[in-house]
Each structure stands twice: as structure tokens, then as C-alpha cells.
Design an enzyme around this catalytic site. Structure first.
Site, PDB file in Angstrom:
ATOM      1  CG  PHE A 135      -1.123   9.792   6.808  1.00 31.03           C
ATOM      2  CD1 PHE A 135      -0.470   8.607   6.582  1.00 31.03           C
ATOM      3  CD2 PHE A 135      -0.456  10.808   7.473  1.00 31.03           C
ATOM      4  CE1 PHE A 135       0.831   8.422   7.012  1.00 31.03           C
ATOM      5  CE2 PHE A 135       0.847  10.632   7.914  1.00 31.03           C
ATOM      6  CZ  PHE A 135       1.494   9.435   7.684  1.00 31.03           C
ATOM      7  CE  LYS A 136       3.366   6.906   3.764  1.00 24.50           C
ATOM      8  NZ  LYS A 136       2.280   6.088   4.360  1.00 24.50           N
ATOM      9  CG  ASP A 137      -2.900  12.506  -0.651  1.00 18.81           C
ATOM     10  OD1 ASP A 137      -1.978  12.288  -1.439  1.00 18.81           O
ATOM     11  OD2 ASP A 137      -4.008  11.935  -0.711  1.00 18.81           O
ATOM     12  CG  LEU A 179       4.321  13.184  -0.053  1.00 20.28           C
ATOM     13  CD1 LEU A 179       4.097  11.721  -0.402  1.00 20.28           C
ATOM     14  CD2 LEU A 179       5.641  13.678  -0.631  1.00 20.28           C
TER      15      LEU A 179
END
Ligand SMILES: *Cc1c(COP(=O)(O)O)cnc(C)c1O
Length: 495
Positions: A111-113, A116
Site C-alpha cells: 500500500f505504500k505505493d 509514494l
């Protein structure tokens, strides 16, 4: 009207959104918060007809008011494109009485995509707006996930370069391969002989080194961070809560005004805080269920009003939630303290010196939207198997923590509110734990060996991100001693 940002720790001067994004952290060590959370200015019905990118614009334009329409749309278009393996960007999948909001279709399948992939564009646009001519050098220490997501986000973004340090013997095989195969002329990946704390301390020391900053400036460089406390990471996460609610509206699963619950597997408290912001923007929300693994500091906090990090750090099968200091909680503390910066600063000081603080009963009263829950390692594995046996759906360990917490909550409360579970990683990222939970015969096999089995079991095609690293050549092989981190940076930048 311009929305300004202030620090959670002092009533000092306010800054614009682009300045807050550039600075990351306020000078007093506090986190930037908007002076008020804006309300959506188009109807949920209208948003229910919009694409993910259009929804992103409706949310972000209210927070980043010093960006022009063209600038913001440009950032959104570059971020949410074919890097995602689904057109919907964040699909909602109904299984076993809940809706799983899949936030793992980006470049690194976690989920950090979601944040980011846009932060680099927000950052370079912010630099232009503030007449910064230096190249922005992103310096990051990672225990695995953030490093790769930041590398993928910043790769070949003009005006930036990125250097990631990771503990050479402290990340999973898949995580290491993901990083060392990273393409992009502006990317550098360095293994260090120490552990994650050493990497983090080394990076902090470079950020605080005034002498180094001066030499960097002379060479046309300045440091910045892609840290999860940057407001430029929080705001893009609000988008998918608005998006998921309006998808339920579009499909007729909820009627306008009908609340939904959100369940979020939590570590640093950024993801669930974004859900809280979405509620404040006008999304009808019932409960915000904060799910922890065995590192259940947050569960205890919601129960007792005492935040206490003085406890053993437990390594679990959901490593991205193995955290004892949830940095983003500071923004909630500030809000429930009645936006009292002095009170917030005092509590954060207590956390730094004694490892704990206690909130007042009045503050606790303000947190009624939140429910804490936690799942043990055994409960997490059982949940993966339960949902797989019932539906054939295979979820990762982080999502399983949330799913287990929700299942127990529903049994206990009979709350039948429609519920969205944030699904934060692809099962392919944690194959050993996932397949081991489904069948004992896979126990002990490594992530790479299980890729094909996982494909057969889940019926979900192997993501590009996984396919790629199986064949991709290693492009980064620098390893340094912990004490040589700065020397390595100087060499990379040619200082
Ligand atoms: C980072 C991460 C989390 C925790 O999110 P926070 O915003 O830190 O609470 C959960 N799951 C996965 C897979 C993550 O990478």
C-alpha cells in the site's frame, strides 16, 4: 482561500502546503497538520461517477491549495498510471461478508505505493513553487518495504535522486531483490553491516549535519525525506477512503448517508489516520477499527488511554506492523487535545523520555470513533485459512490481521454495518507465511520457491513486480560499514 499548515507542537508560524511537503517535519520536531480539515465540496453522488484520478483531484485540491489545477492534475496523472496493474487503481473486492480494498496494485505490490508514487511529483512541484534550484536528494533508511516503494516512486524523476540504506542481513530475500534490481539512473541502494536502527541513526546524523548540508548546497544538492509523517504522504491516502465509499454508493451497496466501518492493519498510524481525515471531510463512517498484531501498543492505548512503548519488540509475520512508536498518532493526539500544541508537545516529550504518556478522560471521550483490536500470530494464520477455505480468496498476513480483528468484532458486537478492510499487501510478498497458513506442507519453503504454488492456489496471476525480480539483473551491490554511511553518500554525489 489558502489552507495553511501548523505544527502539532507549537503555535509558531504557519506554512503553505508546498512548504510543509518540502520540510517534512516542523522545526520544533512536530508534525504538520492543516489548520482545519476541509469538507468535500462536491456531492458523494457526483464522486461516485468519477475515476480514481478524478477523485484524487477532488480530495487533494482541498488540501494542497497553493498548487494550481494544472500542477496537481499533472502530479496525479504521472502517479496513477500504468505503474498500477489495474485501471481502477484501488479495487474493492467483496468476500466473506466484507469488502477488501486492495491497495497493492502498484509497483511494489504494497500500500505504500499509493502515496509514494505521487510524493516525488508533489515534492518536485513544491521545490519549483518555492524557487529551490538544488537537486533534492532523498535519503532513506528502510527495514524493507518503504525503501523499495520510495525507489520505485523516485526512479528517473527529474530534479531528484534517492539513496536507500538497508541492513544487509535484516530484510527478506524478496525485499532485498526488489531493491537491488531497481532501475533508474538516479537511484542508489546500499547494504550496511549493521541493523535497521544503525541505518536509521546514520541517516538522521546526516540530516542533522550542518557542515554536510553546506557542502551539499555548494554542489547544488539538498536532502529531503520520504518519511511517512510527510503530509504529502498522508493526503494521497485519504483519496482511497473517499473512493471506496463512493464505489459502494455507485453499486447500490450503501445508500447516501449510510455509514461504513473501516478496518485498517496499523503500524505507524498513517493509513488509519487518513480514514479519520476522510470522515472529517464528510464520508459517513461508523467505526474506525485499528488492528494491531502482537505488538499491540495501540490496542492497549485505546483500552486504557495510556500509550506505553516499554515492552518487548516482537517479530511477527506482518513485519510492516512491527512498530512500537506510531509516529502519526501525534496528529490524532493534537486533534483530541483540542488542538493544544503545548499539551501535545508535553506528551511527546514524555514518550521520548519515559517511553509513555497518558491522555485525559476528556481526550479519551473524543476517540469514540476508534476501536482497537489485535490478532495473535495463530489467529492471523487461521484467518488466512478460514477465508481461503470459505471463498478461495488468498490474503497477505497484514490484511489477515485486520480481517481477523473484524471477524472477532462482528461476532462480539453483531454490528452489521457494511465494512471495508484495507488490504495492504499482495500475498505474493509474504508467500512463506501465507502458504504455510493454508497448508502445513509449505512450511519452511522460501518466498521464491512458493511463487508458482501461490499462483495455482489463489488463481491470481503473478504480478509483474514479482515476475520482474525473478529475472532482473542485480544493479546495486554496494555494502558499507555503518560508520562509513556518510562517506558512501559523498562518493555517490561526488562531493
Ligand atoms: C506500512 C504498512 C502497514 C502499516 O501502515 P501504517 O500507515 O504505518 O499504519 C500495514 N501493512 C503493510 C503491508 C505496510 O506496508
Amino acid at each position: 482561500m489558502e489552507l495553511m499548515y501548523q505544527s502539532t507542537r507549537s503555535k509558531g508560524k504557519e506554512v503553505t502546503a508546498s512548504q510543509a511537503i518540502l520540510k517534512g517535519l516542523a522545526d520544533d520536531g512536530g508534525l504538520f497538520v492543516p489548520v482545519s480539515i476541509p469538507k468535500l465540496d462536491v456531492s458523494l453522488d457526483a464522486i461516485s461517477k468519477m475515476s480514481y484520478q478524478e477523485t484524487a483531484y477532488e480530495v487533494m485540491k482541498l488540501f494542497f491549495t497553493d498548487f494550481t489545477e494544472e500542477e496537481l492534475k499533472n502530479c496525479i496523472e504521472r502517479a496513477y498510471d500504468s505503474k498500477f496493474d489495474t485501471k481502477e487503481i484501488a479495487p474493492l473486492v467483496e468476500k466473506s461478508g466484507a469488502y477488501y480494498l486492495e491497495l497493492f496494485h502498484g509497483a511494489t505490490i504494497a500500500f505504500k505505493d499509493m502515496a509514494l508514487s505521487i510524493l516525488p511529483h508533489l515534492l518536485t512541484t513544491s521545490a519549483k513553487k518555492n524557487n529551490i534550484k538544488n537537486q533534492i536528494v532523498i535519503l532513506t533508511a528502510t527495514s524493507g518495504d518503504t525503501g523499495k516503494a520510495a525507489l520505485a516512486g523516485f526512479a528517473d524523476v527529474e530534479g531528484t535522486s534517492i539513496i536507500v540504506f538497508y541492513p544487509k542481513n535484516g530484510v527478506s530475500k524478496i525485499q532485498e531483490r526488489q531493491m537491488v534490481t531497481q532501475k533508474g539512473a538516479n537511484t542508489s541502494v546500499v547494504g550496511i553491516t549493521g541493523n535497521f536502527d544503525d541505518a536509521q541513526s546514520g541517516v538522521k546524523a546526516m540530516f542533522n549535519n550542518k557542515e554536510l548540508a553546506k557542502v551539499m548546497d555548494e554542489h547544488g544538492y539538498q536532502f529531503s525525506s520520504a518519511n511517512s509523517i510527510n503530509i504529502g504522504r498522508l493526503v494521497p491516502q485519504v483519496v482511497y477512503y473517499v473512493y471506496s465509499y463512493t464505489r459502494l454508493l455507485a453499486s447500490g451497496a450503501v445508500k447516501e448517508g449510510e455509514p461504513v466501518n473501516f478496518v485498517v492493519p496499523t503500524g505507524n498510524f498513517g493509513n488509519i489516520l487518513a480514514a479519520f481525515y476522510a470522515k472529517n471531510m464528510g464520508i459517513p463512517v461508523g467505526k474506525l477499527i485499528c488492528a494491531s498484531n502482537e505488538n499491540k501498543v495501540l490496542f492497549d492505548f485505546f483500552e486504557t488511554g495510556v500509550y506505553d512503548r516499554n515492552r518487548d519488540f516482537i517479530l511477527t509475520s506482518s513485519p510492516s506492523m512491527d512498530i512500537l512508536i506510531s509516529s502519526n498518532l501525534e496528529r490524532l493526539i493534537f486533534k483530541i487535545a483540542g488542538e493544544d500544541a503545548d499539551a501535545t508537545a508535553a506528551m511527546m516529550k514524555a514518550l521520548a523520555t519515559d517511553g509513555k504518556y497518558t491522555i485525559t478522560p476528556e481526550m479519551k471521550e473524543q476517540m469514540k470513533d476508534f476501536i482497537g483490536g489485535w490478532a495473535s500470530e495463530e489467529e492471523t494464520a487461521k484467518e488466512i485459512k478460514r477465508v481461503y477455505d470459505e471463498t478461495g480468496y488468498v490474503m497477505d498476513t497484514h490484511t489477515a490481521v485486520a480481517s481477523a480483528v473484524y471477524h472477532a468484532y462482528k461476532e462480539k458486537t453483531s454490528d452489521n454495518t457494511k465494512t471495508v478492510i484495507a488490504s495492504t499487501a499482495s500475498p505474493y510478498k509474504f508467500g512463506t507465511s501465507v502458504m504455510g497458513a493454508i497448508d502445513d506442507k509449505y512450511k519452511g519453503m522460501d518466498d521464491f520457491a512458493l511463487i508458482d504454488e501461490l499462483c495455482k492456489t489463489s488463481g491470481v496471476a503473478i504480478p509483474n513486480a514479482v515476475e520482474e525480480i525473478r529475472k532482473a539483473p542485480v544493479l546495486h551491490d554496494t555494502v558499507c560499514e555503518t560508520e562509513d554511511m556518510q562517506k558512501t553518500v559523498e562518493k555517490i554525489l561526488g562531493l
